[in-house]
Design an enzyme around this catalytic site. Structure first.
Site, PDB file in Angstrom:
ATOM      1  N   CYS A   2       0.825  -1.113  -0.033  1.00 36.50           N
ATOM      2  CA  CYS A   2       0.029  -0.074   0.258  1.00 36.50           C
ATOM      3  C   CYS A   2       1.138   1.068  -0.103  1.00 36.50           C
ATOM      4  CB  CYS A   2      -0.732   0.007   0.762  1.00 36.50           C
ATOM      5  SG  CYS A   2      -1.646  -1.657   1.542  1.00 36.50           S
ATOM      6  N   GLY A  78       3.115  -2.808   3.309  1.00 34.84           N
ATOM      7  CA  GLY A  78       3.981  -4.549   2.806  1.00 34.84           C
ATOM      8  C   GLY A  78       3.136  -5.791   3.374  1.00 34.84           C
ATOM      9  N   GLU A  79       4.292  -6.815   3.813  1.00 31.09           N
ATOM     10  CA  GLU A  79       3.630  -8.455   4.140  1.00 31.09           C
ATOM     11  C   GLU A  79       4.380  -7.786   5.339  1.00 31.09           C
ATOM     12  OE1 GLU A  79       1.070  -8.842   2.707  1.00 31.09           O
ATOM     13  OE2 GLU A  79       0.783  -8.141   1.049  1.00 31.09           O
TER      14      GLU A  79
END
Length: 611
Positions: A2, A78-79
């Site tokens: 994002c 992010g992740e």
């Protein structure tokens, strides 16, 4: 994945400044095309643009928890690849979850552990937490700097955003580039924390930044540290493979279509083969994409950087692992399209001058986005495992500067004649680079008992992992997010980086070749052609039609006395436009690329240049 932004003003009520925050968010619509949100908390305002990857209906942001002592609000990009384990641990500690998103895990993790949460995360992330209980903002960036995060201190607080353009959209921020900003643009290095724009800074990788009424406070929660490595070659390569199997399995998790980027080199081929193995038991076929240029394979001419074209190796791998493969073939007209250049320069917020390298990457990602939302990349393996030619060049090893500068004779290097002579004298790029080099090599602690040779090879690895790779990671993030594509980089998992960083150089090159350790760990799943292939960088078009179009566009700027010409060496540029396209040297073509990039950048950002 994002885009995040926000504003803290300890003497204001930001409820009245919605327009400014929304303008900041709007600059990152490409990073988050699926949803937008803002949240206001008196002296703090947070904004978010969402690219939905995990828990599509439940992961909207900003995400807030109400506590008896005040709200805690998170915006996250992010992740987090270990969010499942963290959620289980947090549930055992009494936390309840309303969604299946990793965002909620990070928020609850902050409520449980505070800033120490960062040390528990495995992933690529940049996030901000407004904690009304403490009247405090927290900014956190992942260990390797995969996800970008910038901030701009103000008189009574701070602005922050995933990209400089988000900050510059706020009228509080001045659009000024000073001498150091120009040095960052034209010197082929990366000063940690520098953001090109005067007054703006980058949250450094592995860092937690805390902003309160007393000011800004920094805490480094991770850095590369030397440690003794005792495992032999067999155990070392076996552990690398174990790590890679786990990393790829984690990074394939997605609620949207995913794929792999395939170049036919060892790095991307290994990721492709590992992904294919992970997906095969469930009956899934890995999808792969490669970039190519019209006629490149048939007309390829070997040079000092690229001995072979990518195409044949790409197809060897695709057939070997049975991937659902697609080549994205670009022609010179599309590559040189001014609209594509505007998109690429706008994505990076600075005129890097990589030209067709950036333009082709942008076009590749734009095409991939029609089919997938997540892509796995082989980025960073060269920096981690020692893949570049200058790792093996004695002159570069012994040079008293960044080794890539001792090898690459390009217009990007310090001391080039690309700049206007008077400006070049003021900027003193060689002196700037030398100071940054001294600082970089001075950061690395010494390992007791290490030989002079091993120490130097460790220094070279450190320079790549803290300077060189950050430029490439930023490039990959900006180009992919410009089209709403999330690119994951398995080789940047900090567990793998730490382990390989401390492996002796003899183990990394046990067969006398580059990336021997990675080759040994993955050779059983790769075609022999790729196992034996020599390192080849990201491809560049060799078509003289592309160069001819650069010359035509450059002549227009020179005739109009475009403001970009004032910063650059006009004689060099005019000579470059007069030469036959087939005779233009790569360094000369670089100068044309830089002129076109600088022109676009000046139009897009209208910076005030102060030298």
């Amino acid at each position: 994945m994002c885009g995040i932004c926000g504003w803290v003003d300890f003497r204001g009520n930001l409820e009245e400044r919605r327009t400014e925050l929304e303008a900041m968010c709007d600059t990152m619509a490409c990073r988050g095309p699926d949803a937008a949100g803002t949240s206001f908390h008196g002296t703090a305002a947070l904004g978010h643009r969402r690219l939905a990857i995990i828990d599509l209906p439940g992961g909207n942001q900003p995400m807030t928890r109400h506590t008896p002592d005040g709200d805690v609000c998170l915006v996250y990009s992010g992740e987090t690849y270990n969010f499942t384990e963290l959620r289980q641990e947090l549930r055992a500690r009494g936390h309840r979850f309303d969604t299946d998103s990793d965002t909620e895990v990070v928020l609850c993790g902050y409520l449980e552990w505070g800033p120490a949460l960062a040390e528990r995360l495995n992933g690529m992330y940049a996030f901000a937490v407004w904690d009304a209980r403490k009247d405090e903002l927290l900014l956190v960036r992942d260990r390797m700097g995969i996800k970008p995060l910038y901030y701009y201190p103000t008189e009574h607080g701070v602005l922050f955003g995933s990209e400089p353009k988000a900050i510059l959209a706020n009228p509080v921020a001045e659009r000024v580039v000073d001498a150091d900003g120009l040095r960052e643009i034209f010197a082929m290095t990366k000063k940690p924390g520098h953001a090109v724009w005067s007054g703006m800074a980058e949250v450094e990788p592995g860092t937690v930044l805390t902003v309160d009424r007393a000011g800004i406070h920094r805490h480094t929660y991770w850095r590369l540290e030397p440690a003794e490595h005792t495992a032999d070659a067999q155990r070392t390569s076996a552990h690398v493979r174990e790590l890679l199997d786990d990393i790829v399995a984690r990074q394939l998790i997605s609620d949207v279509p995913r794929c792999v980027l395939l170049s036919g080199g060892l790095d991307s081929s290994a990721i492709t083969a590992l992904a294919a193995r992970q997906l095969e038991p469930s009956g899934q076929q890995v999808r792969s994409f490669a970039v190519d240029f019209l006629g490149q394979t048939e007309n390829f001419v070997a040079d000092s950087l690229r001995e072979t074209p990518d195409g044949p190796y790409v197809h060897d791998v695709a057939g070997h692992v049975n991937s659902l493969h697609q080549d994205i073939v670009l022609n010179p007209q599309t590559l040189a399209d001014p609209a594509v250049r505007r998109a690429a320069v706008g994505a990076r917020d600075m005129p890097v001058g990589l030209g067709d390298l950036d333009n082709s990457l942008y076009l590749l990602f734009r095409s991939i986005r029609e089919h997938s939302t997540v892509a796995l990349s082989g980025e960073s393996a060269d920096e981690i495992f020692g893949g570049y030619k200058w790792f093996f060049d004695q002159r570069a090893r012994e040079a008293d500067t960044f080794p890539w500068m001792a090898t690459l004779n390009t217009q990007h290097a310090a001391g080039s004649n690309l700049l206007d002579p008077a400006l070049a004298q003021k900027l003193d790029l060689p002196g700037y680079v030398e100071a940054e080099y001294r600082k970089a090599v001075g950061e690395l602690p010494r390992l007791e008992g290490e030989s002079a040779f091993e120490r130097r090879m460790r220094e070279i690895s450190y320079l790549h992992l803290t300077r060189f790779v950050r430029v490439l990671l930023d490039r990959k993030d900006r180009m992919s997010m410009a089209v709403g594509l999330e690119v994951r980089v398995p080789f940047c998992d900090h567990r793998l980086v730490e382990y390989v960083f401390n492996a002796p150089w003899a183990l990394k090159t046990h067969d006398g070749r580059e990336k021997s350790l990675l080759r040994r760990a993955t050779s059983d799943i790769l075609p022999r052609s790729v196992v034996e292939r020599v390192k080849s960088p990201y491809p560049s078009t060799q078509d003289p039609e592309y160069t001819a179009e650069l010359q035509r566009q450059a002549r227009e700027l020179l005739s109009a006395q475009d403001p970009a010409v004032e910063l650059l060496n006009e004689k060099l540029l005019r000579d470059a436009t007069d030469s036959p396209a087939e005779a233009v040297e790569p360094t000369t073509r670089d100068a044309l690329e830089r002129l076109l990039d600088v022109s676009v950048w000046l139009q897009q950002h209208s910076p005030t240049i102060r030298v």
